[in-house]
Motif scaffolding. Structure first.
Motif, mmCIF file in Angstrom:
data_model
loop_
_atom_site.group_PDB
_atom_site.id
_atom_site.type_symbol
_atom_site.label_atom_id
_atom_site.label_comp_id
_atom_site.label_asym_id
_atom_site.label_seq_id
_atom_site.Cartn_x
_atom_site.Cartn_y
_atom_site.Cartn_z
ATOM 1 N N THR A 1 13.451 12.881 3.756
ATOM 2 C CA THR A 1 13.506 11.750 2.844
ATOM 3 C C THR A 1 12.634 10.627 3.373
ATOM 4 O OG1 THR A 1 15.781 12.303 2.203
ATOM 5 C CG2 THR A 1 14.988 10.083 1.677
ATOM 6 N N ILE A 2 11.710 10.166 2.552
ATOM 7 C CA ILE A 2 10.853 9.040 2.927
ATOM 8 C C ILE A 2 11.387 7.775 2.280
ATOM 9 C CG2 ILE A 2 9.229 9.381 1.006
ATOM 10 C CD1 ILE A 2 6.963 8.620 2.964
ATOM 11 N N SER A 3 11.321 6.674 3.010
ATOM 12 C CA SER A 3 11.794 5.404 2.469
ATOM 13 C C SER A 3 11.005 4.272 3.104
ATOM 14 C CB SER A 3 13.292 5.231 2.755
ATOM 15 O OG SER A 3 13.529 5.212 4.152
ATOM 16 N N ARG A 4 11.056 3.113 2.473
ATOM 17 C CA ARG A 4 10.357 1.968 3.061
ATOM 18 C C ARG A 4 11.243 0.726 3.017
ATOM 19 N NH1 ARG A 4 4.883 1.895 0.568
ATOM 20 N NH2 ARG A 4 4.573 0.382 2.260
ATOM 21 N N ASP A 5 11.059 -0.112 4.016
ATOM 22 C CA ASP A 5 11.765 -1.391 4.095
ATOM 23 C C ASP A 5 10.690 -2.464 4.161
ATOM 24 O OD1 ASP A 5 13.116 -3.712 4.846
ATOM 25 O OD2 ASP A 5 14.597 -2.600 6.014
ATOM 26 N N ASN A 6 10.408 -3.057 3.033
ATOM 27 C CA ASN A 6 9.299 -4.016 2.985
ATOM 28 C C ASN A 6 9.584 -5.273 3.791
ATOM 29 O OD1 ASN A 6 7.748 -2.305 1.394
ATOM 30 N ND2 ASN A 6 8.475 -3.181 -0.528
ATOM 31 N N VAL B 1 4.859 11.095 0.877
ATOM 32 C CA VAL B 1 4.164 9.845 0.596
ATOM 33 C C VAL B 1 5.052 8.956 -0.249
ATOM 34 C CG1 VAL B 1 3.021 10.808 -1.456
ATOM 35 C CG2 VAL B 1 2.010 8.832 -0.287
ATOM 36 N N ILE B 2 4.921 7.657 -0.056
ATOM 37 C CA ILE B 2 5.651 6.680 -0.852
ATOM 38 C C ILE B 2 4.683 5.571 -1.247
ATOM 39 C CG2 ILE B 2 6.467 5.452 1.213
ATOM 40 C CD1 ILE B 2 9.089 4.913 -0.391
ATOM 41 N N SER B 3 4.709 5.211 -2.508
ATOM 42 C CA SER B 3 3.826 4.148 -2.984
ATOM 43 C C SER B 3 4.473 2.787 -2.743
ATOM 44 C CB SER B 3 3.537 4.327 -4.469
ATOM 45 O OG SER B 3 4.661 3.924 -5.246
ATOM 46 N N TRP B 4 3.715 1.738 -2.975
ATOM 47 C CA TRP B 4 4.238 0.399 -2.735
ATOM 48 C C TRP B 4 5.322 0.028 -3.742
ATOM 49 C CZ3 TRP B 4 3.315 -4.007 -5.965
ATOM 50 C CH2 TRP B 4 2.520 -3.739 -7.080
ATOM 51 N N ILE B 5 5.382 0.760 -4.867
ATOM 52 C CA ILE B 5 6.432 0.498 -5.844
ATOM 53 C C ILE B 5 7.491 1.594 -5.830
ATOM 54 C CG2 ILE B 5 5.084 -0.968 -7.374
ATOM 55 C CD1 ILE B 5 4.490 1.512 -9.073
ATOM 56 N N GLY B 6 7.457 2.455 -4.800
ATOM 57 C CA GLY B 6 8.541 3.411 -4.620
ATOM 58 C C GLY B 6 8.324 4.802 -5.178
ATOM 59 N N GLY B 7 7.141 5.091 -5.691
ATOM 60 C CA GLY B 7 6.853 6.458 -6.109
ATOM 61 C C GLY B 7 6.832 7.364 -4.887
ATOM 62 N N ILE B 8 7.431 8.543 -5.004
ATOM 63 C CA ILE B 8 7.605 9.432 -3.852
ATOM 64 C C ILE B 8 7.178 10.845 -4.210
ATOM 65 C CG2 ILE B 8 9.359 10.567 -2.410
ATOM 66 C CD1 ILE B 8 10.898 7.923 -2.399
ATOM 67 N N TYR B 9 6.587 11.505 -3.221
ATOM 68 C CA TYR B 9 6.198 12.910 -3.393
ATOM 69 C C TYR B 9 6.320 13.606 -2.054
ATOM 70 C CZ TYR B 9 3.557 16.951 -5.041
ATOM 71 O OH TYR B 9 3.174 18.216 -5.412
ATOM 72 N N TYR B 10 6.811 14.870 -2.101
ATOM 73 C CA TYR B 10 6.996 15.665 -0.881
ATOM 74 C C TYR B 10 6.222 16.972 -0.972
ATOM 75 C CZ TYR B 10 11.098 12.649 -0.174
ATOM 76 O OH TYR B 10 11.941 11.575 -0.003
ATOM 77 N N SER B 11 5.855 17.491 0.178
ATOM 78 C CA SER B 11 5.313 18.836 0.208
ATOM 79 C C SER B 11 6.452 19.812 -0.053
ATOM 80 C CB SER B 11 4.674 19.141 1.568
ATOM 81 O OG SER B 11 5.659 19.229 2.567
ATOM 82 N N SER C 1 -1.250 8.451 -10.201
ATOM 83 C CA SER C 1 -0.491 9.354 -11.055
ATOM 84 C C SER C 1 -0.379 10.717 -10.372
ATOM 85 C CB SER C 1 -1.162 9.488 -12.424
ATOM 86 O OG SER C 1 -2.502 9.909 -12.260
ATOM 87 N N VAL C 2 -1.344 11.017 -9.506
ATOM 88 C CA VAL C 2 -1.301 12.208 -8.662
ATOM 89 C C VAL C 2 -1.216 11.715 -7.224
ATOM 90 C CG1 VAL C 2 -2.504 14.286 -7.906
ATOM 91 C CG2 VAL C 2 -2.666 13.545 -10.296
ATOM 92 N N ALA C 3 -0.195 12.133 -6.502
ATOM 93 C CA ALA C 3 0.043 11.631 -5.154
ATOM 94 C C ALA C 3 -1.122 11.965 -4.237
ATOM 95 C CB ALA C 3 1.328 12.234 -4.599
ATOM 96 N N TYR D 1 0.823 -1.209 0.000
ATOM 97 C CA TYR D 1 0.000 0.000 0.000
ATOM 98 C C TYR D 1 0.856 1.258 0.000
ATOM 99 C CZ TYR D 1 -4.169 -2.733 1.044
ATOM 100 O OH TYR D 1 -5.223 -3.614 0.981
ATOM 101 N N THR D 2 0.233 2.346 -0.420
ATOM 102 C CA THR D 2 0.847 3.656 -0.300
ATOM 103 C C THR D 2 0.801 4.097 1.160
ATOM 104 O OG1 THR D 2 0.339 4.392 -2.550
ATOM 105 C CG2 THR D 2 0.443 6.094 -0.848
ATOM 106 N N THR D 3 1.905 4.697 1.637
ATOM 107 C CA THR D 3 1.992 5.177 3.012
ATOM 108 C C THR D 3 2.414 6.633 3.013
ATOM 109 O OG1 THR D 3 2.614 2.980 3.781
ATOM 110 C CG2 THR D 3 3.057 4.815 5.260
ATOM 111 N N GLY D 4 1.749 7.395 3.834
ATOM 112 C CA GLY D 4 2.068 8.819 3.910
ATOM 113 C C GLY D 4 2.432 9.252 5.320
ATOM 114 N N TRP D 5 3.118 10.401 5.395
ATOM 115 C CA TRP D 5 3.392 11.071 6.664
ATOM 116 C C TRP D 5 2.675 12.420 6.630
ATOM 117 C CZ3 TRP D 5 5.741 9.361 11.019
ATOM 118 C CH2 TRP D 5 6.520 8.205 10.936
ATOM 119 N N PHE D 6 2.039 12.725 7.730
ATOM 120 C CA PHE D 6 1.358 13.999 7.918
ATOM 121 C C PHE D 6 1.855 14.605 9.232
ATOM 122 C CE2 PHE D 6 -2.209 14.102 4.826
ATOM 123 C CZ PHE D 6 -2.040 12.850 4.262
ATOM 124 N N ARG D 7 1.553 15.868 9.437
ATOM 125 C CA ARG D 7 1.879 16.501 10.710
ATOM 126 C C ARG D 7 0.784 17.488 11.080
ATOM 127 N NH1 ARG D 7 7.204 20.031 8.803
ATOM 128 N NH2 ARG D 7 6.080 21.587 7.544
#
Length: 126
Positions: free
Chosen positions: A68-73, A50-60, A104-106, A32-38
């Protein structure tokens, strides 16, 4: 029921760094896609990264180039490395799992996320 647990918050001086981690109870979390909020006191919850399950990344724009967002599956975790912290980064930080799996849009709206952690406090002193 998916449980998300954030860790790594704390007090740091401006210019310092912190690394937040989000651990999930569900094995399919990595799919799944995972995001960080504050959320700062008196303000609405805002999107951070936010980071998608295939590694797509977007920042505010406010954190781009510093966070830097990253994931360790294998560990079922999503981390947020925060560098060059500023006092305005002070907030409770939340991780969340999105109901949007491919995009296609985070996904940046709170309503696009269905499971949330309890939050971890980040305080940046000047």
């Amino acid at each position: 029921q998916v449980q998300l647990v954030e860790s790594g918050g704390g007090l740091v001086q401006a210019g310092g760094s912190l690394r937040l981690s989000c651990a999930a109870s569900e094995r399919t979390f990595s799919s799944y896609t995972t995001g960080w909020f504050r959320q700062a006191p008196g303000k609405e919850r805002e999107f951070v990264a936010v980071i998608s399950w295939i590694g797509g990344i977007y920042y505010s724009d406010s954190v781009k180039g510093r966070f830097t967002i990253s994931r360790d599956n294998a560990k079922n975790t999503v981390d947020l490395q925060m560098n060059s912290l500023k006092p305005e980064d002070t907030a409770v930080y939340y991780c969340a799992r999105s109901r949007v799996r491919t995009w296609s849009v985070a996904p940046r709206a709170v309503g696009e996320y269905d499971y949330w952690g309890q939050g971890t406090q980040v305080t940046v002193s000047s």
